[in-house]
Design a protein around this motif. Structure first.
Motif, mmCIF file in Angstrom:
data_model
loop_
_atom_site.group_PDB
_atom_site.id
_atom_site.type_symbol
_atom_site.label_atom_id
_atom_site.label_comp_id
_atom_site.label_asym_id
_atom_site.label_seq_id
_atom_site.Cartn_x
_atom_site.Cartn_y
_atom_site.Cartn_z
ATOM 1 N N THR A 92 -6.345 -1.913 -5.259
ATOM 2 C CA THR A 92 -7.169 -2.735 -4.463
ATOM 3 C C THR A 92 -6.274 -1.996 -3.628
ATOM 4 O O THR A 92 -5.849 -0.955 -3.685
ATOM 5 N N GLU A 93 -6.716 -1.732 -2.032
ATOM 6 C CA GLU A 93 -6.747 -1.527 -0.786
ATOM 7 C C GLU A 93 -5.099 -1.289 -0.547
ATOM 8 O O GLU A 93 -4.963 -0.026 0.081
ATOM 9 N N ILE A 94 -4.531 -1.342 -0.632
ATOM 10 C CA ILE A 94 -2.750 -1.722 -0.481
ATOM 11 C C ILE A 94 -3.017 -0.523 -1.052
ATOM 12 O O ILE A 94 -1.788 0.733 -0.777
ATOM 13 N N THR A 95 -2.940 -0.113 -2.773
ATOM 14 C CA THR A 95 -2.731 1.127 -3.310
ATOM 15 C C THR A 95 -3.311 2.591 -2.652
ATOM 16 O O THR A 95 -2.812 3.738 -2.374
ATOM 17 N N VAL A 130 3.805 2.838 -4.159
ATOM 18 C CA VAL A 130 3.693 2.255 -3.505
ATOM 19 C C VAL A 130 5.210 1.113 -4.214
ATOM 20 O O VAL A 130 5.411 0.560 -5.591
ATOM 21 N N LEU A 131 6.151 0.839 -2.813
ATOM 22 C CA LEU A 131 6.954 0.341 -3.402
ATOM 23 C C LEU A 131 7.277 -0.945 -3.226
ATOM 24 O O LEU A 131 7.776 -2.080 -3.948
ATOM 25 N N ASP A 132 6.357 -1.590 -2.378
ATOM 26 C CA ASP A 132 6.587 -3.073 -1.726
ATOM 27 C C ASP A 132 5.593 -3.306 -0.304
ATOM 28 O O ASP A 132 4.766 -2.212 -0.746
ATOM 29 N N PHE A 133 4.893 -4.366 -0.375
ATOM 30 C CA PHE A 133 3.715 -4.014 1.407
ATOM 31 C C PHE A 133 4.367 -6.097 1.178
ATOM 32 O O PHE A 133 4.503 -6.906 0.500
ATOM 33 N N MET A 135 1.293 -9.051 3.475
ATOM 34 C CA MET A 135 0.474 -9.035 3.963
ATOM 35 C C MET A 135 0.220 -10.042 4.617
ATOM 36 O O MET A 135 1.188 -10.691 4.898
ATOM 37 N N ASN A 136 -0.958 -9.888 5.403
ATOM 38 C CA ASN A 136 -0.595 -10.963 6.967
ATOM 39 C C ASN A 136 -0.740 -12.462 5.867
ATOM 40 O O ASN A 136 -1.074 -12.266 4.732
ATOM 41 N N ASP A 137 -0.706 -13.345 6.700
ATOM 42 C CA ASP A 137 -1.103 -14.537 5.996
ATOM 43 C C ASP A 137 -2.553 -14.899 6.593
ATOM 44 O O ASP A 137 -3.090 -14.329 6.329
ATOM 45 N N LYS A 138 -2.758 -15.939 5.780
ATOM 46 C CA LYS A 138 -4.759 -16.303 5.661
ATOM 47 C C LYS A 138 -5.176 -16.081 6.812
ATOM 48 O O LYS A 138 -6.089 -15.628 6.743
ATOM 49 N N VAL A 218 8.982 -6.050 5.412
ATOM 50 C CA VAL A 218 8.790 -4.512 4.007
ATOM 51 C C VAL A 218 10.626 -3.527 4.204
ATOM 52 O O VAL A 218 10.965 -3.383 3.109
ATOM 53 N N LYS B 343 15.775 -7.320 -6.825
ATOM 54 C CA LYS B 343 15.480 -6.073 -6.085
ATOM 55 C C LYS B 343 16.765 -4.895 -6.286
ATOM 56 O O LYS B 343 16.824 -3.553 -7.405
ATOM 57 N N PRO B 360 -7.787 -18.749 0.091
ATOM 58 C CA PRO B 360 -8.780 -18.102 -0.466
ATOM 59 C C PRO B 360 -8.571 -16.889 -1.793
ATOM 60 O O PRO B 360 -7.707 -16.235 -1.841
ATOM 61 N N THR B 363 -7.757 -13.254 -0.834
ATOM 62 C CA THR B 363 -6.666 -12.991 -0.847
ATOM 63 C C THR B 363 -5.490 -12.559 -1.987
ATOM 64 O O THR B 363 -4.863 -11.639 -1.430
ATOM 65 N N THR B 366 -5.880 -9.702 -3.934
ATOM 66 C CA THR B 366 -5.667 -8.648 -3.622
ATOM 67 C C THR B 366 -3.822 -9.180 -3.655
ATOM 68 O O THR B 366 -4.025 -7.337 -4.689
ATOM 69 N N ARG B 367 -3.248 -9.487 -3.210
ATOM 70 C CA ARG B 367 -1.849 -9.097 -3.881
ATOM 71 C C ARG B 367 -1.302 -9.034 -5.045
ATOM 72 O O ARG B 367 -0.521 -8.563 -4.980
ATOM 73 N N GLN B 369 -2.928 -8.310 -7.512
ATOM 74 C CA GLN B 369 -3.328 -6.986 -8.403
ATOM 75 C C GLN B 369 -2.905 -5.709 -7.682
ATOM 76 O O GLN B 369 -2.543 -4.724 -8.348
ATOM 77 N N ALA B 370 -2.672 -5.782 -6.280
ATOM 78 C CA ALA B 370 -1.942 -4.798 -5.194
ATOM 79 C C ALA B 370 -0.015 -4.207 -6.279
ATOM 80 O O ALA B 370 0.373 -3.643 -6.787
ATOM 81 N N GLU B 373 -0.991 -3.271 -10.080
ATOM 82 C CA GLU B 373 -1.139 -2.088 -10.251
ATOM 83 C C GLU B 373 0.497 -1.651 -9.641
ATOM 84 O O GLU B 373 0.420 0.104 -10.145
ATOM 85 N N LEU B 374 1.016 -1.735 -8.510
ATOM 86 C CA LEU B 374 2.344 -0.939 -7.801
ATOM 87 C C LEU B 374 3.496 -1.219 -9.648
ATOM 88 O O LEU B 374 4.045 -0.192 -9.987
ATOM 89 N N ARG B 377 2.461 1.386 -12.103
ATOM 90 C CA ARG B 377 2.539 2.979 -12.101
ATOM 91 C C ARG B 377 3.497 3.835 -12.161
ATOM 92 O O ARG B 377 4.604 3.152 -11.786
#
Lengths: 276, 377
Positions: A92-95, A130-133, A135-138, A218, B343, B360, B363, B366-367, B369-370, B373-374, B377
């Protein structure tokens, strides 16, 4: 380009790996040779993610005089990652943005990535993990798409939007966050004779406000780096710096951070353990 | 469908959930009573000689029909269910029971029964705090519920009949717990999506048949040997999940749903209904005092989440994914506290706020999967 299997390469020849980031508006490719960046490319995505990936990769390979068969591992990222058949791995683009930003500056703990249609905030630890992230809503509010639409409404080139905003001494606040509603708001402000520069400044501040709430979600930890295409807009960066009360690092090529991260992960996957 | 068994049968039932109850109604003439939310005990419906049926939505389906009746602030699940009703897909129901779990569900009852009166319908009132007088209230409400059903079916709900139904349903619970035990293994012997498909089938079958289904599934799953490399283990917390699509998405993103705390999940089956002299006492304990839905205010402090932390540890999960249907206030208000609490105990948490459509898809994927991945790791 066909499907190929990743193979571990341990010889003395230089090892080349690729990272490809196919976003909603642009696609990037980064090539690493023995873990170092040799070249990169940025092209518009268009309607076909797979073609965009091929084009971006071909452009990068050509500029470095490399062939597809020279690539040991290809990692794909971005929303188009699933439609790239020749990628060995999809991350993913986050990682990837986290990894790319940390490579560019290991002091980075918070990455703000604003791309064509989404924005995200990534928290990293001291090892770049990556600890946390968040993303914007839809919807695409507060993203590159938002700026594109607003530049059209203001009849200014996207590249000149920041310069226009710099001319303003004050900002007209834009209350709609929705891109469509904000456009209507801008149109009616213009009809009412409002100053274009002040509107532009207001738009940049509204992106900053939206992004800052994502940052607070975050948690903020310095240093902060901004990646993605919108980081090229200095007015957004400035508005965000004012809002967050800190300095934001913008790398020379903020758009390639995702592809760079993907390439670094490809390199780690294939050879880093043996060589470093 | 009749030649299938266990997990395959559960999956088949989902394609036509009302098939079995409709068949039973034809054979026996017993009325079908649909219910939403977990507070009005289906055991009472069965004890009164009716067939309980858990009403579910069809995630992702447009809700234009219901949008004409419900305000936009209402949650998409309620809209979806009401759309099913307006399309006539729930016309096979003879009765409707809705608990006052949240305000919108209560309003749904009013609007629904106004436009579509049922031969039997009841709004089951549930207090919002657990106090001695609220417990007394709940028991009285159980009594009124019984009386109304008795009047409708003409069958008395005796303590003995009720105890029988509770025993049958507790047998379901015991078997479900056995299946959950097999999720402790790494990788778990049963996938999260398979488990949920069994639990869903349970809402559409009489308890006795559900026991058969669970026994078959248990035999099937126990015979499996652990396959593949372990993947990040996830606990899913959140509002209603009455479709396996979301668990499938987690599984596709590389995670393993090892445990849950959702309303058609472990919340209902974690414990037996206590065997008490007066069956209402046990029902009250199970469905009111112990039922962990954030719609019941349990006061300040994070003690109310201790059970969840215990579960996260017991099932050895790596992280928690919270699935909340947009505008589900009770869950949304609990989320920040829960996230901070977990936490502190080193369990990362991801929030997926969805309008009951799992779109969607890119979207959300992606969340997910990310996050996986977190965790990996």
């Amino acid at each position: 380009m066909g499907q190929r299997q990743g193979e571990k390469i341990t010889g003395s020849n230089p090892v080349v790996v690729a990272g490809i980031d196919v976003g909603s508006l642009s696609a990037e490719a980064v090539l690493l040779k023995d873990g170092r960046v040799v070249t990169f490319s940025i092209i518009p995505t268009g309607a076909d993610s797979r073609k965009a990936a091929e084009k971006a990769l071909t452009a990068a390979m050509e500029s470095a005089g490399l062939q597809f068969d020279d690539l040991a591992v290809i990692v794909a990222t971005g929303y188009g990652r699933i439609s790239i058949p020749f990628a060995h791995k999809r991350i993913t683009e986050i990682t990837c943005h986290g990894r790319g930003a940390f490579y560019l500056d290991p002091a980075v703990r918070t990455v703000i990535d604003i791309g064509g249609q989404d924005s995200k905030v990534i928290r990293l630890n001291q090892q770049g993990k990556v600890l946390d992230f968040a993303m914007n809503d839809k919807c695409a509010a507060g993203t590159g798409r938002f700026l594109e639409v607003m530049a059209t409404a203001l009849e200014v080139e996207l590249e000149n939007l920041a310069a226009l905003s710099d001319q303003a001494v004050r900002a007209i606040s834009i209350s709609s966050t929705c891109t469509v509603f904000a456009e209507t708001e801008v149109v009616s402000l213009l009809a009412g004779g409002a100053d274009r520069a002040e509107i532009a400044r207001g738009l940049h501040e509204s992106i900053a406000a939206r992004t800052s709430s994502l940052v607070y979600r975050v948690g903020l930890d310095e240093a902060v780096m901004m990646t993605g295409g919108v980081a090229k807009n200095s007015a957004v960066v400035k508005a965000l710096e004012e809002k967050l009360q800190l300095r934001i690092i913008v790398p020379p090529e903020p758009q390639i951070a995702g592809a760079l991260g993907a390439a670094l992960l490809a390199w780690e996957d294939c050879c880093a353990a043996g060589t470093t | 469908m009749h030649n299938l068994s266990g997990l395959a049968r559960a999956a088949a039932i989902a394609s036509q959930p009302e098939a079995r109850v409709s068949e039973l109604r034809q054979e026996s003439g017993r009325p079908i009573i649909g219910y939403l939310c977990c507070f009005a005990p289906p055991e009472i419906i069965s004890a009164a000689g009716a067939i309980p049926y858990r009403i579910t939505g069809r995630p992702g389906e447009p809700t234009a029909e219901a949008d004409a009746y419900l305000e936009p602030y209402g949650c998409s699940y309620v809209r979806n269910v009401f759309t099913q009703a307006l399309k006539g897909r729930l016309d096979f129901l003879d009765g409707l029971v809705i608990s006052h779990s949240c305000d919108l569900v209560q309003r749904l009852y009013g609007i629904w029964t106004y436009y579509h009166p049922f031969p039997y319908s009841r709004l089951f009132n549930v207090p919002h705090q657990v106090t001695p007088w609220a417990e007394r209230f709940f028991k009285r409400e159980l009594g009124f519920f019984k009386e109304s059903l008795e009047q409708f079916t003409g069958q008395a709900v005796t303590a003995e009949k009720l105890r029988e139904e509770i025993d049958l349903a507790n047998r379901n619970r015991a078997l479900i717990r056995e299946l959950y035990q097999l999720r402790l293994k790494n990788p778990p012997l049963i996938k999260g999506s398979e488990m949920l498909s069994l639990l869903l089938a349970g809402g559409w079958l009489p308890a006795e048949e559900f026991n058969t289904l669970l026994n078959e599934a248990l035999e099937e799953v126990e015979a499996r040997s652990p396959e593949g490399t372990p993947r990040p283990r996830i606990l899913v917390w959140g509002s209603l999940l009455d479709n396996i699509a979301f668990y499938r998405m987690i599984e596709e993103a590389g995670g393993e749903v090892a445990a849950d705390d959702t309303c058609i999940g472990f919340r209902l089956f974690e414990k037996d209904i206590p065997a008490t002299g007066d069956p209402d006492e046990g029902l009250k304990e199970h469905y009111f005092v112990n039922f962990q839905c954030p719609r019941t205010d349990r006061g300040p402090g994070t003690g109310r989440f201790d059970y969840l932390l215990e579960r996260a540890r017991e099932y050895n999960v790596d992280g928690v994914i919270s699935y909340i249907i947009s505008f589900c206030d009770p869950h949304k208000f609990d989320y920040p506290d829960l996230r901070d609490y977990l936490k502190e105990a080193d369990f990362p948490m991801l929030l997926i706020d969805d309008n009951y459509s799992f779109t969607p898809a890119g979207t959300i994927q992606t969340r997910l999967q990310a996050f996986i991945e977190l965790l990996a790791r």
